[in-house]
Design a protein around this motif. Structure first.
Motif, short mmCIF file in Angstrom:
data_model
loop_
_atom_site.label_atom_id
_atom_site.label_comp_id
_atom_site.label_asym_id
_atom_site.label_seq_id
_atom_site.Cartn_x
_atom_site.Cartn_y
_atom_site.Cartn_z
N UNK A 98 -9.04 2.29 4.13
CA UNK A 98 -9.71 1.80 3.10
C UNK A 98 -8.99 2.26 1.86
N UNK A 99 -8.70 1.00 1.03
CA UNK A 99 -7.63 1.25 -0.19
C UNK A 99 -8.60 0.78 -1.31
N UNK A 100 -7.81 0.67 -2.40
CA UNK A 100 -8.28 0.39 -3.74
C UNK A 100 -6.95 -0.28 -4.32
N UNK A 101 -7.23 -1.60 -5.04
CA UNK A 101 -6.27 -2.24 -5.85
C UNK A 101 -5.96 -1.52 -7.03
N UNK A 102 -4.71 -1.38 -7.46
CA UNK A 102 -4.08 -0.77 -8.66
C UNK A 102 -3.79 -1.81 -9.59
N UNK B 293 0.79 -1.18 0.07
CA UNK B 293 0.12 0.04 -0.07
C UNK B 293 0.90 1.43 -0.06
N UNK B 294 0.86 2.08 -1.09
CA UNK B 294 1.84 3.20 -1.18
C UNK B 294 0.90 4.40 -1.32
N UNK B 295 1.21 5.33 -0.70
CA UNK B 295 0.30 6.67 -0.27
C UNK B 295 1.10 7.60 -1.69
N UNK B 296 0.53 8.87 -1.70
CA UNK B 296 0.78 9.94 -2.62
C UNK B 296 2.16 10.36 -2.27
N UNK B 297 2.50 10.07 -1.24
CA UNK B 297 4.32 10.56 -0.97
C UNK B 297 5.07 9.40 -0.83
N UNK C 193 -7.32 5.18 0.05
CA UNK C 193 -8.63 6.28 -0.48
C UNK C 193 -9.07 6.72 0.69
N UNK C 194 -9.01 6.29 2.00
CA UNK C 194 -9.36 7.13 3.19
C UNK C 194 -9.07 6.17 4.33
N UNK D 116 -10.28 -9.81 -1.18
CA UNK D 116 -9.74 -10.36 0.11
C UNK D 116 -8.62 -9.27 0.73
N UNK D 117 -7.70 -8.80 -0.19
CA UNK D 117 -6.62 -7.97 0.41
C UNK D 117 -7.11 -6.68 0.83
N UNK D 118 -8.30 -6.18 0.26
CA UNK D 118 -9.07 -4.86 0.71
C UNK D 118 -9.32 -5.13 2.32
N UNK D 119 -10.08 -6.19 2.44
CA UNK D 119 -10.50 -6.64 3.53
C UNK D 119 -9.25 -6.75 4.49
N UNK D 120 -8.26 -7.31 4.15
CA UNK D 120 -7.30 -7.44 5.28
C UNK D 120 -6.61 -6.14 5.50
N UNK D 121 -6.63 -5.28 4.46
CA UNK D 121 -5.78 -3.88 4.97
C UNK D 121 -6.79 -3.02 5.76
N UNK D 122 -8.20 -3.17 5.56
CA UNK D 122 -8.91 -2.43 6.51
C UNK D 122 -9.06 -3.12 7.97
N UNK D 123 -9.20 -4.27 8.05
CA UNK D 123 -9.26 -5.08 9.14
C UNK D 123 -8.12 -4.66 10.08
N UNK D 124 -7.00 -4.81 9.55
CA UNK D 124 -5.64 -4.82 10.26
C UNK D 124 -5.21 -3.18 10.64
N UNK D 125 -5.40 -2.31 9.61
CA UNK D 125 -5.03 -0.91 9.89
C UNK D 125 -6.22 -0.02 9.71
#
Length: 162
Positions: A74-78, A28-32, A109-110, A62-71
């Motif tokens: 909210x993300x989107x797959x690129x 997961x990479x942010x804009x910075x 994304x949020x 599933x990976x979006x679920x894991x990201x949200x559950x652990x951290x």
């Protein structure tokens, strides 16, 4: 982390014998150009966000679920980054396992990064130039996610079937 119910049900039938499981990992990479990492509660290591697919679950969902559950992010797959068969391993209780890992590049994304479950001790964003050490396999996922060609990487060489 608690063992998923479906794995406990399989283990009741096969005992400690090898179990092949689909795994998922996120870069997961942010804009910075900071990467999202979690410090695991079980061994204290910093890692990329990862998990195991539930039966019938789509890998990207599933990976979006894991990201949200652990951290809490909210993300989107690129894109798909890599697919790799991991070496066999064993847990302290004797359960043998081997993962087929699918690594995805994602963007937030949020949400604010925070410890959001009991699997992590810490969660945070790290500049690519100042990260804690992560496992070698995850270093490969990160390098592949940053590759300019954007093509998924596969371990080994495909061979002709004909």
């Amino acid at each position: 982390m608690p063992t998923p119910k479906f794995i406990l049900e399989l283990r009741s039938k096969i005992g400690h014998d090898p179990l092949w499981l689909p795994g998922i990992t996120a870069v997961v990479l942010d804009e910075d150009d900071r990467v999202l990492l979690a410090r695991r509660a079980d061994d204290g290591r910093w890692t990329l966000i990862a998990g195991c697919l539930e039966p019938g679950e789509e890998p990207a969902i599933a990976i979006l679920r894991e990201i949200q559950e652990e951290t809490g992010v909210e993300a989107e797959v690129e894109r798909l980054v890599s697919i790799e068969a991991m070496p066999p391993s064993a847990y302290p209780n004797g359960d043998q396992v081997q993962f087929l890992d699918m690594c995805f590049r994602c963007r937030p994304i949020s949400g604010e990064a925070r410890v959001n479950d009991d699997e992590s001790l810490e969660v945070g964003w790290f500049p690519l130039t100042d990260m804690p050490e992560i496992p070698l396999r995850e270093q490969r996922c990160l390098a592949n996610a940053l590759a300019p060609d954007h093509l998924p990487k596969y371990a080994g060489r495909p061979t002709s079937m004909g």
